[in-house]
Design a protein around this motif. Structure first.
Motif, PDB file in Angstrom:
ATOM      1  N   ALA A 165      22.407  15.471 -18.848  1.00 19.54           N
ATOM      2  CA  ALA A 165      22.492  16.739 -19.579  1.00 19.54           C
ATOM      3  C   ALA A 165      22.776  17.901 -18.632  1.00 19.54           C
ATOM      4  N   GLU A 166      22.153  17.902 -17.467  1.00 19.63           N
ATOM      5  CA  GLU A 166      22.384  18.978 -16.500  1.00 19.63           C
ATOM      6  C   GLU A 166      23.797  18.907 -15.921  1.00 19.63           C
ATOM      7  N   VAL A 167      24.282  17.702 -15.667  1.00 23.02           N
ATOM      8  CA  VAL A 167      25.653  17.538 -15.185  1.00 23.02           C
ATOM      9  C   VAL A 167      26.639  18.024 -16.253  1.00 23.02           C
ATOM     10  N   ALA A 168      26.391  17.670 -17.512  1.00 22.23           N
ATOM     11  CA  ALA A 168      27.280  18.109 -18.594  1.00 22.23           C
ATOM     12  C   ALA A 168      27.283  19.631 -18.712  1.00 22.23           C
ATOM     13  N   PHE A 169      26.105  20.250 -18.602  1.00 17.53           N
ATOM     14  CA  PHE A 169      26.043  21.717 -18.650  1.00 17.53           C
ATOM     15  C   PHE A 169      26.849  22.309 -17.498  1.00 17.53           C
ATOM     16  N   ALA A 170      26.643  21.790 -16.292  1.00 19.98           N
ATOM     17  CA  ALA A 170      27.344  22.304 -15.117  1.00 19.98           C
ATOM     18  C   ALA A 170      28.850  22.148 -15.279  1.00 19.98           C
ATOM     19  N   ASP A 171      29.292  20.990 -15.735  1.00 20.49           N
ATOM     20  CA  ASP A 171      30.729  20.766 -15.912  1.00 20.49           C
ATOM     21  C   ASP A 171      31.318  21.744 -16.932  1.00 20.49           C
ATOM     22  N   ALA A 172      30.617  21.954 -18.031  1.00 26.91           N
ATOM     23  CA  ALA A 172      31.100  22.899 -19.053  1.00 26.91           C
ATOM     24  C   ALA A 172      31.109  24.325 -18.512  1.00 26.91           C
ATOM     25  N   PHE A 173      30.089  24.685 -17.754  1.00 27.49           N
ATOM     26  CA  PHE A 173      30.013  26.022 -17.174  1.00 27.49           C
ATOM     27  C   PHE A 173      31.189  26.252 -16.225  1.00 27.49           C
ATOM     28  N   VAL A 174      31.445  25.295 -15.350  1.00 32.87           N
ATOM     29  CA  VAL A 174      32.529  25.422 -14.371  1.00 32.87           C
ATOM     30  C   VAL A 174      33.881  25.497 -15.081  1.00 32.87           C
ATOM     31  N   ALA A 175      34.077  24.667 -16.094  1.00 38.89           N
ATOM     32  CA  ALA A 175      35.351  24.667 -16.822  1.00 38.89           C
ATOM     33  C   ALA A 175      35.602  26.000 -17.529  1.00 38.89           C
ATOM     34  N   ALA A 176      34.536  26.631 -18.022  1.00 37.87           N
ATOM     35  CA  ALA A 176      34.678  27.889 -18.761  1.00 37.87           C
ATOM     36  C   ALA A 176      34.699  29.122 -17.862  1.00 37.87           C
ATOM     37  N   ALA A 177      34.311  28.978 -16.624  1.00 37.19           N
ATOM     38  CA  ALA A 177      34.240  30.128 -15.706  1.00 37.19           C
ATOM     39  C   ALA A 177      35.637  30.700 -15.467  1.00 37.19           C
ATOM     40  N   PRO A 178      35.758  32.028 -15.492  1.00 32.89           N
ATOM     41  CA  PRO A 178      37.073  32.637 -15.281  1.00 32.89           C
ATOM     42  C   PRO A 178      37.608  32.464 -13.863  1.00 32.89           C
ATOM     43  N   GLY A 179      36.748  32.173 -12.925  1.00 34.46           N
ATOM     44  CA  GLY A 179      37.195  31.983 -11.545  1.00 34.46           C
ATOM     45  C   GLY A 179      36.049  31.554 -10.665  1.00 34.46           C
ATOM     46  N   LEU A 180      36.362  31.160  -9.447  1.00 30.31           N
ATOM     47  CA  LEU A 180      35.350  30.683  -8.512  1.00 30.31           C
ATOM     48  C   LEU A 180      34.558  31.809  -7.862  1.00 30.31           C
TER      49      LEU A 180
END
Length: 185
Positions: A125-140
């Protein structure tokens, strides 16, 4: 050299050509490279734990409480801290450790089917949250506040997570080999 005879070495990974961990891009987009390397490290942890149940809770050597299950629980808390708390600004308490019991992630790693199932469920669940967060982030360069380091960017967190997993996957290599002799790429 062992005096008890040859040691059995079970291979965890036989075919490097099909090892998805080697698919991280080597050129191009920085986000794709960082997430590819992080995915490879996460997959390595899963592979080091594959095929084990109660053995996941086997300790390294006394007095250490280090175990594969403890690593899964620890990394679930680490994922939660950096992505939910620091970058997303959520008030999400640690799951397995606390200020009062900082080693709860390892100390509580016992060979119970319920404890093992919970650790994997929470980690995924934490990995899925992190992956979704990174994918939605406007930039690094987006940043969050960390009480210890101050402002940290998503780029820094991704690099830190790769380092965190790589270090602990070194522990996982040794733990798995000690459990059943299994080694791998």
């Amino acid at each position: 050299m062992s005096t008890t005879g040859p040691r059995r070495r079970a291979e965890l990974f036989v075919d490097e050509e099909r090892d998805e961990r080697l698919d991280a891009p080597t050129t191009g987009d920085e986000r794709a490279m960082l997430t590819g390397f992080l995915r490879a490290q996460r997959t390595t942890l899963e592979l080091k734990c594959s095929g084990l149940e109660a053995e996941l809770a086997h300790r390294s050597v006394a007095p250490s409480t280090l175990s594969l299950l403890g690593l899964v629980r620890h990394l679930a808390d680490v994922e939660r801290r950096w992505f939910r708390n620091v970058l997303a600004g959520q008030e999400a308490p640690r799951l397995f450790s606390s200020v009062a019991h900082p080693d709860g992630d390892f100390d509580g790693a016992v060979p119970s089917p319920a404890v093992i199932a919970e650790a994997w469920e929470v980690w995924r669940a934490e990995v899925a949250f992190a992956d979704a967060f990174v994918a939605a982030a406007p930039g690094l360069d987006i940043a969050g506040d960390d009480g210890w380091r101050g402002q940290v960017s998503l780029r820094w967190v991704l690099i830190h997570m790769i380092e965190e997993y790589a270090r602990h996957n070194g522990h996982a290599d040794l733990l798995r080999e000690r459990i059943d002799g299994a080694i791998g790429v």
